[in-house]
Write an enzyme that holds these catalytic residues in place. Structure first.
Site, PDB file in Angstrom:
ATOM      1  CG  HIS A 172      27.816  97.995 -70.120  1.00 11.25           C
ATOM      2  ND1 HIS A 172      27.910  96.621 -69.722  1.00 11.25           N
ATOM      3  CD2 HIS A 172      27.573  98.653 -69.225  1.00 11.25           C
ATOM      4  CE1 HIS A 172      27.641  96.684 -68.578  1.00 11.25           C
ATOM      5  NE2 HIS A 172      27.321  97.902 -68.075  1.00 11.25           N
ATOM      6  CG  ASP A 229      27.152  88.518 -65.122  1.00 15.90           C
ATOM      7  OD1 ASP A 229      26.882  88.562 -66.378  1.00 15.90           O
ATOM      8  OD2 ASP A 229      26.554  89.015 -64.240  1.00 15.90           O
ATOM      9  CG  HIS A 234      31.618  94.381 -67.328  1.00 17.38           C
ATOM     10  ND1 HIS A 234      31.715  94.674 -68.348  1.00 17.38           N
ATOM     11  CD2 HIS A 234      30.392  94.005 -66.731  1.00 17.38           C
ATOM     12  CE1 HIS A 234      30.490  94.210 -68.842  1.00 17.38           C
ATOM     13  NE2 HIS A 234      29.543  93.865 -67.771  1.00 17.38           N
ATOM     14  CE  LYS A 332      23.801  89.766 -61.054  1.00 17.74           C
ATOM     15  NZ  LYS A 332      24.192  91.464 -61.562  1.00 17.74           N
TER      16      LYS A 332
HETATM   17  C1  BG6 Z   1      26.145  93.076 -67.111  1.00 15.80           C
HETATM   18  C2  BG6 Z   1      25.911  91.903 -66.282  1.00 15.80           C
HETATM   19  O1  BG6 Z   1      27.293  92.855 -68.042  1.00 15.80           O
HETATM   20  O2  BG6 Z   1      26.650  94.359 -66.312  1.00 15.80           O
HETATM   21  C3  BG6 Z   1      24.870  92.148 -65.090  1.00 15.80           C
HETATM   22  O3  BG6 Z   1      25.582  90.818 -66.967  1.00 15.80           O
HETATM   23  C4  BG6 Z   1      25.239  93.541 -64.424  1.00 15.80           C
HETATM   24  O4  BG6 Z   1      24.693  91.287 -64.149  1.00 15.80           O
HETATM   25  C5  BG6 Z   1      25.531  94.746 -65.254  1.00 15.80           C
HETATM   26  O5  BG6 Z   1      24.227  93.553 -63.676  1.00 15.80           O
HETATM   27  C6  BG6 Z   1      26.200  95.579 -64.703  1.00 15.80           C
HETATM   28  O6  BG6 Z   1      26.399  96.738 -65.292  1.00 15.80           O
HETATM   29  P1  BG6 Z   1      26.225  98.408 -64.700  1.00 15.80           P
HETATM   30  O7  BG6 Z   1      26.419  99.226 -65.828  1.00 15.80           O
HETATM   31  O8  BG6 Z   1      24.824  98.535 -63.940  1.00 15.80           O
HETATM   32  O9  BG6 Z   1      27.232  98.333 -63.588  1.00 15.80           O
END
Ligand code: BG6
Length: 481
Positions: A172, A229, A234, A332
């Site tokens: 995403h 994760d 990402h 986190k």
């Molecule tokens: C997800 C992770 O892919 O991305 C989560 O599994 C994380 O742990 C999240 O909190 C973060 O996404 P964003 O868009 O809030 O930065």
């Protein structure tokens, strides 16, 4: 010829991601008239829901429709169907096939918002029910496996039913506006590309900081940790977009060919390098924005070796990036939600302003992903006035907000869902990218295991263990805090 899907068939339709992101996104696309004519949404989950109950669930997930969209809700609800499917029951897939046929759907796009353990059973179930014909495609959420071997096995299982051209792996982060903007910044301006290499760039930093903790995802997160994760997907996607060569065109094959070359150039870590080039951390009780928060072990209700923070010094071993460290950090329960990419340029080769007041600072480009989107470029300028005893200088920021044009902030999934429906895979991750990323991440995990690297404690609300600052300080640099 590209054929648009005429329906989204969503597995995991009663799950958290569907509720928070997917339904609101599809609804927004519907309101803007962006979905193909007659488009349908078929929800599927384990729960036995009536169509009405499903419509109520989706209404709840949409919440208050955006201004001007209120009148579209009823029409949207008429496009919804529901079919409960237990993935181990072939007859459930037959019932799904009937729902799809009765709704007049011929080119469904299947979207798997389920745990990866169901990817195999779902694709096989679809194949058995003859639902996976050549005009269908499939999208999958992360994680694609938990290491190289399991990701390969998953890719093969799915690949046995859907050829790679029809497989859309969702990250995403690629749907976020600024991430796409990065490509336009790099390849739509003449300014940066000549400097985008080891000659002018000293280092790159990528930070994805979160203030949240486990958010009730204990069963998924523990044993997975920040490296798997966040970094495997990402952060390495961001790194690949920063480091890649100019693609021949903005198309799925060209962009993904360049990204995978970067991922394959990542220097593996081993037990000898991992101590100096990585830091693992786990938060203990602390405070964020004045609010006391529990430590990881308290949230979990048990002690655990899982890392909730990781900082890495990576190298892309190719001509362009020879000797340029890429510092990555994510965690986190850090002080704030902040994602950004920092390009730290080298100082000018020689200063003609010797003996001036106000030091000459090297330029820095900061690409902000969230919470605010924007780009800032720090430049040196002269301080106005009658300076005696040398030129007085100061750093000034050229700040560009990237929000412009759009009246509302889009959910990253709107872009990704529409691209999926329209068969554009540019912003999706190809199997070889996933596998190259796992190869590097596995090298770190293996090295941690071999060296017995523990997760160091950090207080919730701090920027991770002191060792993360130490790692970058050894190179006479610092994080952009
Ligand atoms: C997800 C992770 O892919 O991305 C989560 O599994 C994380 O742990 C999240 O909190 C973060 O996404 P964003 O868009 O809030 O930065």
């Amino acid at each position: 010829m590209t054929e648009f899907s005429d329906a989204l068939v969503l597995f995991g339709a009663t799950g958290d991601l569907a509720q928070r992101m997917l339904f609101p996104s599809v609804f927004n696309l519907f309101c803007e008239g962006r979905l193909p004519k007659g488009f349908r949404v078929v929800g599927s989950g384990r729960s036995d829901l009536s169509r009405e109950a499903f419509q109520a669930l989706v209404t709840q997930s949409i919440g208050e429709p955006a201004a001007g969209c209120e009148s579209n809700l009823q029409a949207f609800l008429q496009r919804l169907h529901y079919c409960a499917v237990a993935t181990d029951r072939p007859e459930d897939f037959d019932r799904l096939a009937t729902v799809i046929r009765d709704a007049g759907i011929t080119r469904p796009g299947f979207y798997l918002s389920t745990p990866p353990s169901l990817f195999g059973p779902v694709t096989q179930g679809l194949a058995r029910a003859r639902l996976a014909g050549p005009s269908t495609r499939i999208a999958m959420e992360k994680p694609i496996g938990h290491d190289l071997a399991s990701s390969r096995a998953l890719n093969q299982t799915v690949g046995a039913v859907f050829d790679e051209r029809r497989v859309f792996r969702v990250d995403h982060y690629l749907g976020k506006e600024t991430v796409q903007n990065l490509l336009v910044l790099r390849f739509g301006n003449v300014l940066f590309e000549p400097l985008w290499n080891a000659t002018a760039i000293e280092h790159v930093q990528i930070t994805v900081a979160e203030a949240v903790g486990l958010e009730g995802r204990v069963s998924y997160y523990d044993g997975v940790g920040a490296l798997r994760d966040m970094v495997q997907n990402h952060m390495l996607q961001l790194l690949a977009l920063v480091a890649m060569e100019p693609p021949s065109s903005y198309t799925a094959p060209a962009v993904r060919d360049e990204k995978v070359k970067v991922l394959r150039s990542l220097r593996p870590m081993d037990a000898a390098t991992v101590a100096a080039h990585s830091v693992r951390g786990q938060y203990t009780a602390g405070a964020i924005a004045g609010q006391a928060v529990d430590g990881y072990a308290q949230e979990l209700g048990a002690g655990s070796p899982t890392e909730t923070f990781v900082a890495l010094k990576a190298h892309v071993d190719n001509w362009r990036w020879k000797g340029v460290p890429f510092y990555l950090r994510t965690g986190k329960r850090l002080p704030e939600r902040r994602s950004e990419i920092v390009i730290q340029f080298r100082p000018v080769p020689h200063s003609i302003f010797a003996g001036t007041s106000g030091a000459l600072e090297a330029n820095r480009l900061v690409i902000r992903l969230q919470p605010q989107e924007g780009v800032g470029l720090s430049l040196m300028a002269r301080r106005p006035g009658l300076d005696r005893g040398g030129v007085a200088m100061r750093g000034v920021d050229l700040d560009v907000s990237l929000a412009g044009g759009e009246t509302r902030r889009r959910i990253a999934y709107e872009r990704l869902l529409l691209d999926f429906i329209e068969d554009d895979a540019t912003l999706f991750v190809r199997a070889d990218e996933v596998e190259a990323a796992w190869t590097w991440v596995d090298s770190i995990h293996d090295a941690w295991s071999a060296a017995g690297t523990p997760a160091k404690s950090y207080t919730a609300g701090s920027w991770g263990p002191a060792a993360a600052a130490g790692m970058i300080a050894r190179d006479e640099a610092s994080w952009n805090d």
